[in-house]
Design an enzyme around this catalytic site. Structure first.
Site, short mmCIF file in Angstrom:
data_model
loop_
_atom_site.label_atom_id
_atom_site.label_comp_id
_atom_site.label_asym_id
_atom_site.label_seq_id
_atom_site.Cartn_x
_atom_site.Cartn_y
_atom_site.Cartn_z
N ASP A 137 -0.95 31.52 28.18
CA ASP A 137 -1.64 32.37 29.15
C ASP A 137 -0.53 33.25 30.12
OD1 ASP A 137 -3.91 30.79 28.59
OD2 ASP A 137 -3.14 29.34 29.97
N GLU B 191 -13.16 34.70 29.90
CA GLU B 191 -12.31 34.28 30.86
C GLU B 191 -11.15 35.11 31.00
OE1 GLU B 191 -11.40 30.14 29.15
OE2 GLU B 191 -10.34 31.11 27.57
#
Length: 544
Positions: A22, A190
């Site tokens: 991420d 997301e």
């Protein structure tokens, strides 16, 4: 970057070939800073630095311990610090990160190497994830974020809420600005990153799932929407599955680039660098016409650096050269540790917040790990496992071990740890010390002993080695020599190494890669005075 720049050296993806999940990245001045999620690992939120997007060093962690500290004194697999964002605003570095069970936290620092402020809980609540701030031109500040269905029952939507410019308080109530359920084919929307460019608000966000998703971009003239969308990066006919969730950055030379992850299973989420340009219609184009590249002309500064001797990135152990063929210089954070610094290198982390006094480093080339009494027979539930991410290429992990413990049931070793695990090490019983290899498969009732042999009385130290291949299949080996020196240095065939077990398929953990590490443990009721004395650790790519 519609055309490949002439005369550029070439780089190869991934630029960070290990579990750096991420990623978010910014440039401040001449330097790039990258932060990643860390989940249950402590310390958490690693911060990396690069002069050119290709040579990276790990400069520290924003979280010395994962809060709430007491809650994370045991491994909370899949919990902890999820996808963060990093920004530079008003003279400070800011990190916003979510804990899916507690809410969104904020930290600040004048220097990204630290120290960072204590985390402030800005937006409490379960299921609020992937926050990213925007300080708008009018002085107001905003937070865009996603939702985790596992905690909130909500997913596939992005929400927006105002906050005070100092990120201390939320103003008003969050509103949904992008509803993935209203977009054909969208799921698991997301990981938003929000920017402002040429009067447009841009939200870069992945969808479709960690391993199989794609990267979308949304734009609107109004922060609250409505937003139009476009898929800008997807696998297509390439080998790069799920190329998504990352960050856009612009170089001092005006080139645009996009860093994102690829989920490689046992090796975790590795980081790729994609060229990016703005098309004639005003939308970003990533990779080569929306497909990820494995090789490409390097950023201008990296290409120039590749033609000249490279300056040191930082401390001698800060970065390791890339073993791949010559081109633009690439480097990843160093893994070796000779334990002579007197403090633990930033490449190490625990599986949970460590108890005081677990590790002693005297700067003499040894790490002394205390064998703490623990009723967790399964190493996956043991807080005192000191680990690093498994490299994304075939690798060799070596160390030495002496077990300075008299109480039966004490054990220590080198472990490859994930949902399943295997270790090679030493164990003491009433009759002496044995070399052993044990494995645990996820779902089994307990460990399986694959090898056990009594250590000769005149031998105190053994060499330990874990060899992994390009698929994460491992062989666990040891050797010992009369006189007490196990000799863990690398050498060839016929050198005394004994294979205790081979063919172990390492597995990823919960949202993280498999890990290579060290552990020591003692049974409940023990004194806790036993110690595992580990020698220098090397983790090297295996060039075959």
């Amino acid at each position: 970057m519609a055309d490949e720049p002439a005369g550029r050296l070439t780089y190869r993806n991934p630029v960070l070939n290990a579990d750096w999940p991420d990623p978010d990245v910014i440039r401040v001045g001449e330097t790039y800073y990258l932060v990643t999620s860390s989940f249950n690992r402590a310390p958490g939120l690693p911060v990396l630095r690069s002069p050119d997007l290709l040579r990276w060093e790990l400069i520290g962690h924003a979280l010395p311990a994962v809060p709430p500290v007491e809650h994370f004194t045991v491994p909370r697999h899949g919990g902890g610090a999820w996808a963060p964002s990093i920004r530079h605003h008003d003279g400070l570095f800011w990190i916003f990160y979510p804990d899916p069970d507690h809410g969104v936290h904020v930290l600040t620092a004048a220097d990204p190497a630290g120290p960072w402020s204590a985390p402030h809980l800005l937006l409490p609540g379960p299921g609020v994830i992937d926050p990213c701030p925007l300080w708008d031109d009018d002085g107001r500040a905003w937070l865009v974020f996603g939702w985790a269905k596992s905690r909130s029952g909500i997913s596939n939507r992005l929400s927006l809420v105002e906050m005070t410019p100092d990120a201390r308080e939320i103003i008003g109530t969050p509103v949904t600005v992008i509803d993935g359920d209203a977009l054909p084919g969208y799921s698991t929307l997301e990981g938003p990153k929000i920017y402002k460019r040429d009067g447009w608000y841009w939200i870069f966000a992945p969808a479709g799932g960690v391993a199989t998703g794609w990267q979308s971009v949304f734009r609107s003239r109004s922060l609250s929407g409505p937003y139009e969308d476009r898929v800008v990066l997807e696998q297509g006919d390439t080998l790069v599955n799920g190329p998504h969730q990352g960050a856009w950055v612009t170089t001092p030379e005006g080139e645009d680039w996009f860093l994102h992850f690829q989920d490689r299973g046992v090796f975790g989420r590795v980081v790729h660098l994609q060229p990016m340009r703005w098309g004639d219609d005003g939308w970003p184009v990533m990779g080569v016409e929306g497909r990820p590249v494995l090789e490409h002309p390097a950023p201008a500064r990296a290409s120039e650096a590749g033609r000249h001797p490279a300056p040191a990135l930082g401390p001698a152990r800060a970065s390791a050269p890339d073993p791949r063929p010559a081109g633009a210089r690439q480097a990843e954070p160093r893994r070796d540790d000779d334990f002579r610094a007197g403090e633990l290198g930033p490449q190490w982390h625990w599986q949970a917040n460590p108890a005081p006094g677990l590790l002693r480093l005297d700067g003499d080339g040894h790490a002394r790990l205390r064998a703490v009494p623990n009723d967790q027979g399964n190493l996956r539930n043991l807080p005192q496992v000191l680990g690093q991410q498994m490299p994304g290429v075939a690798a060799r992990f070596t160390t030495t071990l002496r077990l300075a413990a008299d109480e039966p049931g004490t054990r220590a070793g080198a472990v490859v740890l994930g949902a399943s695990y295997a270790y090679v090490g030493l164990a003491r019983d009433r009759d002496g010390v044995s070399v052993e290899v044990r494995t645990y498969q996820d779902g089994d009732e307990g460990e399986v002993t694959r090898f056990s042999a009594r250590l000769p009385d005149e031998t105190e130290t053994v060499g330990l080695r874990i060899d992994s291949d390009d698929a994460g299949v491992c062989a666990l080996r040891f050797r010992h020599r009369a006189g007490g020196n196990g000799g863990a240095e690398e050498s060839g065939a016929g050198d005394g190494w004994v294979t205790g077990f081979e063919g172990f398929q390492a597995e990823q953990g919960r949202w993280i890669s498999a890990e290579l590490g060290l552990f020591a443990a003692a049974p409940p009721g023990s004194s806790g005075e036993g110690t595992a004395v580990f020698g220098p650790v090397t983790i090297h790519p295996r060039v075959r």
